[in-house]
Motif scaffolding. Structure first.
Motif, PDB file in Angstrom:
ATOM      1  N   UNK A  29       0.811  -1.216   0.000  1.00 28.57           N
ATOM      2  CA  UNK A  29       0.000   0.000   0.000  1.00 28.57           C
ATOM      3  C   UNK A  29       0.841   1.261   0.000  1.00 28.57           C
ATOM      4  N   UNK A  30       1.957   1.244  -0.724  1.00 27.19           N
ATOM      5  CA  UNK A  30       2.803   2.426  -0.805  1.00 27.19           C
ATOM      6  C   UNK A  30       3.521   2.751   0.485  1.00 27.19           C
ATOM      7  N   UNK A  31       3.813   1.746   1.266  1.00 33.50           N
ATOM      8  CA  UNK A  31       4.444   1.941   2.577  1.00 33.50           C
ATOM      9  C   UNK A  31       5.750   1.171   2.662  1.00 33.50           C
ATOM     10  N   UNK A  32       6.740   1.794   3.306  1.00 32.66           N
ATOM     11  CA  UNK A  32       8.025   1.147   3.572  1.00 32.66           C
ATOM     12  C   UNK A  32       8.159   0.932   5.062  1.00 32.66           C
ATOM     13  N   UNK A  49       5.494   6.094   1.036  1.00 28.60           N
ATOM     14  CA  UNK A  49       6.536   6.032   0.017  1.00 28.60           C
ATOM     15  C   UNK A  49       7.141   7.407  -0.267  1.00 28.60           C
ATOM     16  N   UNK A  50       6.356   8.448  -0.284  1.00 33.75           N
ATOM     17  CA  UNK A  50       6.887   9.789  -0.561  1.00 33.75           C
ATOM     18  C   UNK A  50       7.845  10.228   0.535  1.00 33.75           C
ATOM     19  N   UNK A  51       7.502   9.957   1.776  1.00 35.43           N
ATOM     20  CA  UNK A  51       8.385  10.299   2.886  1.00 35.43           C
ATOM     21  C   UNK A  51       9.668   9.487   2.856  1.00 35.43           C
ATOM     22  N   UNK A  52       9.544   8.199   2.521  1.00 35.62           N
ATOM     23  CA  UNK A  52      10.726   7.337   2.447  1.00 35.62           C
ATOM     24  C   UNK A  52      11.662   7.809   1.336  1.00 35.62           C
ATOM     25  N   UNK A  53      11.100   8.144   0.187  1.00 31.91           N
ATOM     26  CA  UNK A  53      11.933   8.619  -0.926  1.00 31.91           C
ATOM     27  C   UNK A  53      12.652   9.918  -0.559  1.00 31.91           C
ATOM     28  N   UNK A  54      11.958  10.834   0.086  1.00 29.68           N
ATOM     29  CA  UNK A  54      12.577  12.093   0.492  1.00 29.68           C
ATOM     30  C   UNK A  54      13.716  11.838   1.479  1.00 29.68           C
ATOM     31  N   UNK A  55      13.501  10.928   2.419  1.00 27.67           N
ATOM     32  CA  UNK A  55      14.543  10.572   3.378  1.00 27.67           C
ATOM     33  C   UNK A  55      15.752   9.972   2.664  1.00 27.67           C
ATOM     34  N   UNK A  56      15.522   9.054   1.723  1.00 31.06           N
ATOM     35  CA  UNK A  56      16.613   8.405   0.996  1.00 31.06           C
ATOM     36  C   UNK A  56      17.439   9.421   0.220  1.00 31.06           C
ATOM     37  N   UNK A  57      16.791  10.408  -0.375  1.00 28.72           N
ATOM     38  CA  UNK A  57      17.516  11.464  -1.096  1.00 28.72           C
ATOM     39  C   UNK A  57      18.416  12.222  -0.125  1.00 28.72           C
ATOM     40  N   UNK A  58      17.894  12.573   1.026  1.00 32.86           N
ATOM     41  CA  UNK A  58      18.683  13.302   2.025  1.00 32.86           C
ATOM     42  C   UNK A  58      19.893  12.490   2.472  1.00 32.86           C
ATOM     43  N   UNK A  59      19.716  11.196   2.657  1.00 33.02           N
ATOM     44  CA  UNK A  59      20.833  10.332   3.055  1.00 33.02           C
ATOM     45  C   UNK A  59      21.888  10.300   1.955  1.00 33.02           C
TER      46      UNK A  59
END
Length: 65
Positions: A29-32, A49-59
């Motif tokens: 359901x679009x969740x990590x 998923x949007x929050x996870x992607x934003x976090x991954x970019x920051x890392x």
């Protein structure tokens, strides 16, 4: 949410000596999910998923170093 079918991946920073390691999995359901690799039956943090992607970019950009 049933997490038994989740395919967990250990952090590439894990050194195998029992340090602070995490695992991540797409859990539906679009969740990590993120969990402590030393406690696979413990708590799972869930992120959209949007929050996870934003976090991954920051890392990747080194903002947490």
């Amino acid at each position: 949410m049933d997490l038994r079918r989740a395919v967990w991946r250990k952090s590439s920073f894990s050194n195998g000596t029992g340090g602070a390691c995490i695992e991540v999995a797409e859990i539906g359901n679009g969740t990590w999910g993120v969990r402590d690799s030393k406690n696979p039956h413990g708590a799972v943090l869930r992120f959209p998923v949007r929050g996870w992607r934003a976090f991954a970019v920051e890392v990747r950009e080194g903002r947490f170093s």
